[in-house]
Write a protein that holds these residues in place. Structure first.
Motif, PDB file in Angstrom:
ATOM      1  N   UNK A  50      -0.664 -19.712 -54.519  1.00 54.33           N
ATOM      2  CA  UNK A  50      -0.422 -18.998 -53.255  1.00 54.33           C
ATOM      3  C   UNK A  50       0.358 -17.705 -53.469  1.00 54.33           C
ATOM      4  N   UNK A  53      -1.188 -14.286 -53.726  1.00 51.10           N
ATOM      5  CA  UNK A  53      -1.755 -13.601 -52.547  1.00 51.10           C
ATOM      6  C   UNK A  53      -1.012 -12.314 -52.206  1.00 51.10           C
ATOM      7  N   UNK A  54       0.218 -12.165 -52.696  1.00 49.75           N
ATOM      8  CA  UNK A  54       0.952 -10.920 -52.408  1.00 49.75           C
ATOM      9  C   UNK A  54       0.298  -9.716 -53.098  1.00 49.75           C
ATOM     10  N   UNK A  55      -0.509  -9.982 -54.136  1.00 46.16           N
ATOM     11  CA  UNK A  55      -1.164  -8.905 -54.885  1.00 46.16           C
ATOM     12  C   UNK A  55      -2.592  -8.661 -54.397  1.00 46.16           C
ATOM     13  N   UNK A  57      -6.557  -8.188 -54.562  1.00 51.24           N
ATOM     14  CA  UNK A  57      -7.568  -8.809 -55.432  1.00 51.24           C
ATOM     15  C   UNK A  57      -8.194  -7.743 -56.334  1.00 51.24           C
ATOM     16  N   UNK A 245      -8.828 -12.971 -52.992  1.00 52.42           N
ATOM     17  CA  UNK A 245      -8.567 -13.707 -54.236  1.00 52.42           C
ATOM     18  C   UNK A 245      -9.136 -15.117 -54.208  1.00 52.42           C
TER      19      UNK A 245
ATOM     20  N   UNK B  32       2.494  -3.338 -53.058  1.00 53.47           N
ATOM     21  CA  UNK B  32       2.487  -4.755 -52.712  1.00 53.47           C
ATOM     22  C   UNK B  32       3.919  -5.239 -52.487  1.00 53.47           C
ATOM     23  N   UNK B  33       4.030  -6.334 -51.774  1.00 51.81           N
ATOM     24  CA  UNK B  33       5.331  -6.947 -51.523  1.00 51.81           C
ATOM     25  C   UNK B  33       5.721  -7.748 -52.765  1.00 51.81           C
ATOM     26  N   UNK B  34       6.955  -7.622 -53.248  1.00 54.29           N
ATOM     27  CA  UNK B  34       7.316  -8.351 -54.470  1.00 54.29           C
ATOM     28  C   UNK B  34       7.589  -9.835 -54.237  1.00 54.29           C
ATOM     29  N   UNK B  36       6.698 -13.687 -52.368  1.00 53.12           N
ATOM     30  CA  UNK B  36       5.494 -14.438 -51.977  1.00 53.12           C
ATOM     31  C   UNK B  36       5.324 -14.527 -50.458  1.00 53.12           C
ATOM     32  N   UNK B  37       4.150 -14.950 -49.999  1.00 53.75           N
ATOM     33  CA  UNK B  37       3.937 -15.149 -48.561  1.00 53.75           C
ATOM     34  C   UNK B  37       4.844 -16.265 -48.033  1.00 53.75           C
ATOM     35  N   UNK B  41       2.277 -20.698 -45.550  1.00 52.78           N
ATOM     36  CA  UNK B  41       0.970 -20.328 -46.098  1.00 52.78           C
ATOM     37  C   UNK B  41       0.579 -21.301 -47.202  1.00 52.78           C
ATOM     38  N   UNK B  42       1.562 -21.654 -48.029  1.00 52.62           N
ATOM     39  CA  UNK B  42       1.298 -22.621 -49.105  1.00 52.62           C
ATOM     40  C   UNK B  42       0.920 -23.985 -48.513  1.00 52.62           C
ATOM     41  N   UNK B 209       1.235  -5.670 -46.623  1.00 49.82           N
ATOM     42  CA  UNK B 209       2.520  -5.151 -47.100  1.00 49.82           C
ATOM     43  C   UNK B 209       3.669  -6.058 -46.649  1.00 49.82           C
ATOM     44  N   UNK B 212       3.153  -9.851 -47.293  1.00 51.34           N
ATOM     45  CA  UNK B 212       2.911 -10.319 -48.676  1.00 51.34           C
ATOM     46  C   UNK B 212       1.529 -10.922 -48.867  1.00 51.34           C
ATOM     47  N   UNK B 213       0.512 -10.368 -48.195  1.00 49.33           N
ATOM     48  CA  UNK B 213      -0.799 -10.998 -48.288  1.00 49.33           C
ATOM     49  C   UNK B 213      -1.930 -10.013 -48.589  1.00 49.33           C
ATOM     50  N   UNK B 214      -1.654  -9.056 -49.477  1.00 54.46           N
ATOM     51  CA  UNK B 214      -2.698  -8.101 -49.875  1.00 54.46           C
ATOM     52  C   UNK B 214      -3.923  -8.812 -50.444  1.00 54.46           C
ATOM     53  N   UNK B 215      -3.682  -9.967 -51.077  1.00 61.57           N
ATOM     54  CA  UNK B 215      -4.767 -10.679 -51.746  1.00 61.57           C
ATOM     55  C   UNK B 215      -5.725 -11.387 -50.822  1.00 61.57           C
TER      56      UNK B 215
END
Lengths: 350, 350
Positions: A50, A53-55, A57, A245, B32-34, B36-37, B41-42, B209, B212-215
């Motif tokens: 999970x 997902x911040x990055x 794809x 992703x 990207x946000x450093x 995690x979401x 979300x997990x 941004x 944290x969910x660019x992916x």
């Protein structure tokens, strides 16, 4: 009226099949696969990180495109990946159909084609299928701005042989010819091998039907590198990161399990052939299908009436209120149990 | 040359920031946000029903759009959801910018704007920002086919006040005005409340941004119902099912945890303000930022040289080889640890 409204692109959108939220519906209306995705997909989901997902794809969808290339004995540069085959086809329309000469597609075919043509202001003409819903290749010998057709055809389920596709290609070396193979895995012969011979052939397929993954949105196009590069440039001019992703991960997983895939197809084909007999017993004429759905017409009852009757009883099939096909039902091949429910309700229909 | 190539839409695509596959890169190049979401979300991922992937997702994205509407005190019909804000913005360009009069956006702004304009053959002009990269509202008093600007601006990080946006709107009631708020959560004032007053205002935001969910690719537009309906019609003319089941599920989860969201923002803002001081100590001038990145220029060294030096040492920042900004670095605000690595490498630069 505010003048900002004058510059809005006015379009008549495609209307997808209904996605009922209520439970207990026997859903045979959008050609989904009745069986779940390959077990590896579930495992990939459980192992999914999970935090990743911040990055963003991979904008090039490299791993999935390469897995597809290996699967189809092509190269990475011959594969374009998109958000379902609709996204891939829309991108192809925008990329390739920029002539002032009309593009051609059959009068009865996927109803999204004319919607895309209208959206991008592409002129088009629709040669009529014959009385058995077959294509006449000679209709495609005339000058045109491009050709597209589904094979097997949707919504008719009729599949054309490779000879016909080759004939159309031989008479059309100067335009892009797109074969939309959303349903090819259910018994048709794919045009993918012709890609080596025809640099103007694009073949489009999807994970939504044979791979039980309509919910995750993966489609792909295959063709020579110049076609694929042109599509990539248009995609990168629209949205760099279309594939998330999660979809990229599980798409690769779904390709691995060939045994599950083949067993799944065999079950659906067996149920389909059984369904032809059951429908014929009940007064339907059914076109020969190479898809995961049947296109059927009743000898005495109007299709729209049967459609509404079934819907009231929570059996959803599809009815198109369109010329030539308004007396047909398009029935997705479900599980044996779902099909039994369909036959029962048809028996209740007076 | 085959003549089918004549009808290909030739475009110069947008080039996204590099997505390195190698491990150990301090990745400060794509904002990207450093962190995690949100933890929910997990949990949503763990509870996700893989079998449901065989079914199409909701084409209306109703549950997510409603969650967004509640969050922003709007109605469902005021929200359009797409595959990241790039998809939403591309759809908005196609929907609203169909005038023969040029659209306007600042000379220094998101570099995708001109790519979309070229793709859809929309004429455009680019009024120059002033020497401090601020907008002059009077540049937008002239006749135009629509207006778009990012706020905070990318890549400058500069944020304009609501008064300026109101001024531009007051002078432009006859075209659609789009405020692209990808970075608004990091300290700017959103134009969302102005939607009630201006029926021609569209505000675009993203989960990539601040959430944290660019992916996973979620963006959304907010505006009056007529604007949103027009975008929906174009979307349904392109691809009905853009948002997959997984994205729709976890998008709703991400909206729930306000505390996590605010803590995440506070950390990034704190690191950002610290980073301004650290960069100034090292000879940089830094624009005042309301985003999760900084736009910095060194007093003696050329930005392109620093960029390459850092890249060799596995610290990726962004450098745009474009007029007016080629001597700036765009540096994403990472974790404190990532930023320390950046400062260390800058100290190594002779």
């Amino acid at each position: 009226m505010n003048t900002w409204k004058n510059n809005i692109r006015m379009v008549v959108p495609y209307v997808p099949g209904e996605q009922p939220k209520k439970a207990g519906v026997v859903k045979l209306n959008t050609n989904e696969n009745p069986y779940p995705p390959a077990p590896g997909v579930k495992a990939a989901l459980e192992n999914f990180n999970t935090d990743s997902l911040r990055l963003y794809p991979d904008p090039d969808t490299k791993d999935l495109a390469e897995a597809l290339a290996v699967y189809y004995e092509l190269k990475y540069e011959n594969v374009f990946v998109g958000v379902g085959s609709d996204d891939v086809l829309a991108t192809a329309f925008m990329t390739f159909f920029n002539s002032k000469t009309p593009i051609l597609f059959p009068d009865v075919s996927y109803s999204f084609y004319s919607v895309w043509a209208e959206l991008f202001r592409i002129p088009y003409e629709r040669p009529a299928l014959d009385s058995e819903f077959k294509m006449n290749p000679k209709d495609y010998y005339r000058e045109n701005g491009g050709i597209i057709f589904p094979n097997p055809n949707a919504p008719t389920s009729v599949c054309e042989p490779l000879d016909l596709i080759r004939d159309i290609l031989d008479h059309n070396r100067d335009v892009v010819v797109i074969v939309d193979e959303a349903y090819i895995d259910f018994g048709g012969e794919s045009a993918v091998p012709l890609i080596q011979e025809y640099d103007n052939l694009l073949v489009v397929q999807t994970f939504s039907k044979s791979r039980s993954m309509a919910g995750i949105r993966i489609g792909y196009a295959m063709g020579n590198r110049e076609l694929i590069d042109a599509m990539k440039n248009v995609k990168f001019s629209f949205n760099s990161y279309t594939m998330n992703r999660f979809a990229l991960d599980i798409g690769i997983e779904a390709l691995k399990d060939k045994q599950y895939f083949e067993d799944n197809l065999a079950k659906i084909i067996s149920t389909r052939e059984e369904a032809v007999k059951e429908l014929e017993k009940r007064g339907f004429t059914v076109l020969e299908s190479k898809a995961n759905f049947l296109f059927a017409q009743h000898s005495t009852h109007y299709a729209g009436d049967i459609f509404r009757f079934l819907k009231e009883r929570n059996v959803y099939v599809r009815h198109f209120n369109l010329p030539r096909i308004d007396n047909y039902l398009r029935i997705t091949v479900g599980t044996e149990e779902q099909m039994k429910k369909l036959y029962e309700e048809l028996d209740n229909y007076k």
